[in-house]
Design an enzyme around this catalytic site. Structure first.
Site, PDB file in Angstrom:
ATOM      1  N   ASN A  51     -13.358   2.800  -1.957  1.00  0.00           N
ATOM      2  CA  ASN A  51     -12.398   1.731  -1.734  1.00  0.00           C
ATOM      3  C   ASN A  51     -12.975   0.938  -0.565  1.00  0.00           C
ATOM      4  OD1 ASN A  51     -10.330   0.017  -1.056  1.00  0.00           O
ATOM      5  ND2 ASN A  51      -8.723   1.560  -1.240  1.00  0.00           N
TER       6      ASN A  51
ATOM      7  N   TYR B 181       0.786  -1.234   0.000  1.00  0.00           N
ATOM      8  CA  TYR B 181       0.000   0.000   0.000  1.00  0.00           C
ATOM      9  C   TYR B 181       0.817   1.281   0.000  1.00  0.00           C
ATOM     10  CZ  TYR B 181      -3.603  -3.364   1.199  1.00  0.00           C
ATOM     11  OH  TYR B 181      -4.444  -4.438   1.184  1.00  0.00           O
TER      12      TYR B 181
ATOM     13  N   HIS C 174      -9.065   0.481  -5.814  1.00  0.00           N
ATOM     14  CA  HIS C 174      -8.208  -0.331  -4.950  1.00  0.00           C
ATOM     15  C   HIS C 174      -6.769   0.106  -5.163  1.00  0.00           C
ATOM     16  CE1 HIS C 174     -11.470  -2.930  -3.804  1.00  0.00           C
ATOM     17  NE2 HIS C 174     -11.829  -2.944  -5.077  1.00  0.00           N
TER      18      HIS C 174
END
Length: 149
Positions: free
Chosen positions: A75, A24, A101
């Protein structure tokens, strides 16, 4: 500003920058929020930001959005693969929705390959990191201006 959108974030996204940076990145949730608000201001679209780890709260946010917002960027995180309730709430929205995403869910574990919400959204952005949020804001603005319909 003519258009108002909400960016809705699901579980664990409040921990961006702290968890799984290989997946991420290092951008924190607050930095992401600031970047999105700045981009919205630059292109003349009002952006609100929401996050919850609770499925029912996300459903309430989506339901309330029907009368407040012209579009949604969502998201849904882990709820993408499990929540019929979130899918149904999005289906009721009846305005442009972008599924987002940070990681590419189709390159991850097989259980993440199925999105329950993809069938009711306008479009999706996957695997482009937090930059995907900026792209989603731009795309939703163009959709609201009828450039992407």
């Amino acid at each position: 500003m003519d258009n108002k959108i909400i960016i809705i974030n699901g579980p664990n996204l409040n921990l961006l920058g702290e968890r799984e940076q290989s997946q991420y990145g290092a951008t924190t949730f607050e930095q992401l929020k600031d970047n999105c608000l700045k981009k919205g201001n630059e292109i003349g679209i009002e952006v609100d930001f929401a996050q919850s780890n609770v499925e029912g709260e996300l459903v309430n946010i989506i339901q309330d959005a029907r009368n407040k917002y012209d579009g949604i960027i969502i998201n849904a995180a882990g709820f993408t693969h499990t929540s019929v309730a979130i899918r149904d709430a999005l289906d009721i929205f009846k305005k442009p929705i972008i599924e987002l995403h940070i990681s590419n869910i189709y390159k991850r574990e097989e259980f993440r390959h199925k999105s329950l919400i993809s069938g009711v959204v306008t479009g999706g952005i996957f695997g482009l990191g937090v930059e995907g949020y900026i792209l989603a804001i731009i795309s939703l603005q163009k959709t609201l201006q009828n450039e992407n319909r």
